[in-house]
Design an enzyme around this catalytic site. Structure first.
Site, mmCIF file in Angstrom:
data_model
loop_
_atom_site.group_PDB
_atom_site.id
_atom_site.type_symbol
_atom_site.label_atom_id
_atom_site.label_comp_id
_atom_site.label_asym_id
_atom_site.label_seq_id
_atom_site.Cartn_x
_atom_site.Cartn_y
_atom_site.Cartn_z
ATOM 1 N N SER A 126 0.830 -1.213 0.000
ATOM 2 C CA SER A 126 0.000 0.000 0.000
ATOM 3 C C SER A 126 0.863 1.260 0.000
ATOM 4 C CB SER A 126 -0.895 -0.002 1.249
ATOM 5 O OG SER A 126 -1.508 1.245 1.430
ATOM 6 N N TYR A 151 -1.535 -1.018 11.101
ATOM 7 C CA TYR A 151 -1.860 -1.528 9.757
ATOM 8 C C TYR A 151 -0.739 -1.139 8.784
ATOM 9 C CZ TYR A 151 -3.409 -1.387 4.995
ATOM 10 O OH TYR A 151 -3.445 -1.541 3.638
ATOM 11 N N LYS A 155 2.366 -3.407 6.555
ATOM 12 C CA LYS A 155 2.720 -3.368 5.125
ATOM 13 C C LYS A 155 4.221 -3.141 4.978
ATOM 14 C CE LYS A 155 -1.286 -4.245 3.491
ATOM 15 N NZ LYS A 155 -1.533 -5.584 2.921
HETATM 16 C C1 WQD Z 1 -9.659 9.233 1.325
HETATM 17 C C2 WQD Z 1 -9.885 10.708 1.608
HETATM 18 C C3 WQD Z 1 -10.253 11.219 3.905
HETATM 19 C C4 WQD Z 1 -14.072 9.173 4.339
HETATM 20 C C5 WQD Z 1 -7.053 4.233 3.324
HETATM 21 C C6 WQD Z 1 -5.969 3.439 3.934
HETATM 22 C C7 WQD Z 1 -5.092 2.897 2.861
HETATM 23 C C8 WQD Z 1 -5.927 2.105 1.903
HETATM 24 C C9 WQD Z 1 -7.044 2.969 1.333
HETATM 25 C C10 WQD Z 1 -5.889 -0.216 2.467
HETATM 26 C C11 WQD Z 1 -9.165 11.175 2.858
HETATM 27 C C12 WQD Z 1 -11.485 11.542 3.076
HETATM 28 C C13 WQD Z 1 -12.883 9.660 3.811
HETATM 29 C C14 WQD Z 1 -15.105 10.084 4.714
HETATM 30 C C15 WQD Z 1 -13.711 11.908 4.024
HETATM 31 N N1 WQD Z 1 -6.458 0.974 2.565
HETATM 32 N N2 WQD Z 1 -12.723 11.004 3.666
HETATM 33 N N3 WQD Z 1 -14.881 11.413 4.542
HETATM 34 O O1 WQD Z 1 -7.317 7.186 4.033
HETATM 35 O O2 WQD Z 1 -6.464 7.584 1.667
HETATM 36 O O3 WQD Z 1 -6.495 5.279 2.589
HETATM 37 O O4 WQD Z 1 -7.803 3.438 2.450
HETATM 38 O O5 WQD Z 1 -4.868 -0.469 1.885
HETATM 39 O O6 WQD Z 1 -4.123 2.083 3.464
HETATM 40 O O7 WQD Z 1 -5.210 4.311 4.726
HETATM 41 O O8 WQD Z 1 -8.637 6.395 2.000
HETATM 42 O O9 WQD Z 1 -11.020 6.530 1.419
HETATM 43 O O10 WQD Z 1 -10.349 6.479 3.879
HETATM 44 O O11 WQD Z 1 -9.939 8.526 2.535
HETATM 45 O O12 WQD Z 1 -13.548 13.124 3.889
HETATM 46 O O13 WQD Z 1 -16.190 9.695 5.195
HETATM 47 O O14 WQD Z 1 -11.272 10.909 1.848
HETATM 48 O O15 WQD Z 1 -10.029 12.246 4.863
HETATM 49 O O16 WQD Z 1 -8.721 12.489 2.615
HETATM 50 P P1 WQD Z 1 -7.195 6.734 2.627
HETATM 51 P P2 WQD Z 1 -10.058 6.923 2.492
#
Ligand code: WQD
Length: 346
Positions: A126, A151, A155
């Site tokens: 990741s 987590y 990785k």
């Molecule tokens: C994306 C953006 C949030 C939800 C995570 C893991 C990563 C991978 C993918 C496994 C961020 C914003 C989110 C919400 C929001 N997982 N957001 N409101 O955090 O980039 O990555 O998932 O491998 O390891 O860390 O993805 O989709 O959670 O967030 O504003 O209800 O959307 O702040 O900027 P992220 P995400």
């Protein structure tokens, strides 16, 4: 037909990869403990390809079962390892679950591959390993930063375990694929993301808000140093991610790898802000999304998007779908599964 093991093959990225492997003529064996998926996904895979993979329900934390499996399937030509826990928040509350499930299991599988002669291993890594990278776009040589969660640490340490094992096992060849943000669903809407409970990730929360399952999306902060103040990520269609796994496996099977441990970023090379993803949803769905600006979420990096040159030129793979394509496929999938929920079961 070459037989490939896909652990976590009924999961989101795993199931899409099984479809692409079958499309390329591989025989697929799936191990899944169904902790974050359901056996119905098998039906979706068959509906797309017409071929039923072998499925063995198993908890890979049971070392004896892993050993017995590899003895039974001694003709495996490759392993694609997705099975892992992946919820950042949960890993903070329950680190030992993550270290056992994500690292203990990895060791058991590598021990079995070490016993075999030639072995080919693809690891689901990741972009989390980069933390907040100093430069954008992020290349594979960007420094790995101290993990912000157990987590993320699994990785990073997982990659180190594989690298160290490959160093002393020249007959073992491995590729780590560092995903950016996989999103979307298969265009046939037969398989897609099935988040359990309240989605942690952005796109499933958006589509569940769009369908009326959630009241309102909270945008976690609009005061970041980005153009519109919201965080930037590289959202990549899950089918593109799946195809990259087949490219990586073929690279090892044909001996094109330049060393027996390689790393590739999987992204589109384009960063999109949270507000841009919302605009994409409104564009493809024709619906206004109900959202509010909320406080920042602990641990979020400001921006992360991939330098795709190495994957394009060395791996010979390039993402083909746009953000709108991915968001549209996610929306179509959401509409289908919610319609199914509403239909009275006969
Ligand atoms: C994306 C953006 C949030 C939800 C995570 C893991 C990563 C991978 C993918 C496994 C961020 C914003 C989110 C919400 C929001 N997982 N957001 N409101 O955090 O980039 O990555 O998932 O491998 O390891 O860390 O993805 O989709 O959670 O967030 O504003 O209800 O959307 O702040 O900027 P992220 P995400």
């Amino acid at each position: 037909m070459k037989k490939i093991l896909v652990t976590g093959g009924l999961g989101f990225i795993g199931s899409h990869t099984v479809v692409e492997l079958q499309n390329e003529g591989f025989e697929v064996v799936i191990i899944d403990n169904l902790s974050n998926s359901s056996e119905e996904v098998l039906g979706g895979i068959v509906a797309i390809t017409g071929k039923k993979p072998i499925f063995e329900k198993m908890d890979l934390r049971d070392k004896a079962s892993v050993t017995a499996f590899f003895a039974k399937h001694s003709d495996l030509e490759g392993v694609i390892h997705f099975a892992a826990s992946k919820a950042v928040g949960e890993s903070v509350e329950n680190p030992l679950l993550y270290y056992e499930n994500n690292l203990g299991v990895l060791v058991y599988i590598l021990q079995e591959l070490q016993k075999k002669g030639n072995a080919n291993f693809i690891f689901s890594s990741s972009c989390t390993v980069y933390g907040q990278a100093d430069e954008m776009p992020i290349t594979e040589s960007a420094p790995v930063k101290a993990a912000e969660s157990p987590y993320g640490n699994t990785k990073q340490v997982g990659e180190e375990i594989i690298k160290d094992t490959c160093k002393v096992n020249p007959q073992l060849a491995a590729i780590a694929l560092r995903y950016f943000n996989p999103v979307g669903a298969h265009p046939t809407v037969e398989i897609g993301e099935l988040p359990i409970g309240v989605p942690q990730n952005l796109l499933p929360f958006i589509t569940q808000t769009g369908i009326g399952l959630r009241e309102q999306l909270s945008v976690f902060g609009d005061d970041y140093p980005t153009e519109d103040g919201t965080c930037i990520r590289d959202y990549i269609h899950v089918v593109d991610v799946a195809k990259a796994h087949v490219s990586a496996l073929q690279r090892l099977l044909t001996g094109e790898n330049q060393s027996n441990y390689e790393v590739f970023n999987l992204g589109t090379g384009k960063g999109s802000s949270v507000l841009e993803v919302i605009q994409s949803f409104e564009r493809v769905s024709g619906e206004k999304l109900n959202y509010r600006i909320a406080p920042r979420r602990e641990g979020d990096v400001i921006q992360a998007y991939a330098d795709t040159q190495k994957a394009n030129e060395v791996l010979g793979w390039k993402a083909a779908s746009s953000l709108d394509d991915a968001v549209k496929s996610a929306w179509e999938w959401e509409q289908k599964i919610r319609k199914a929920d509403k239909e009275p079961s006969v």
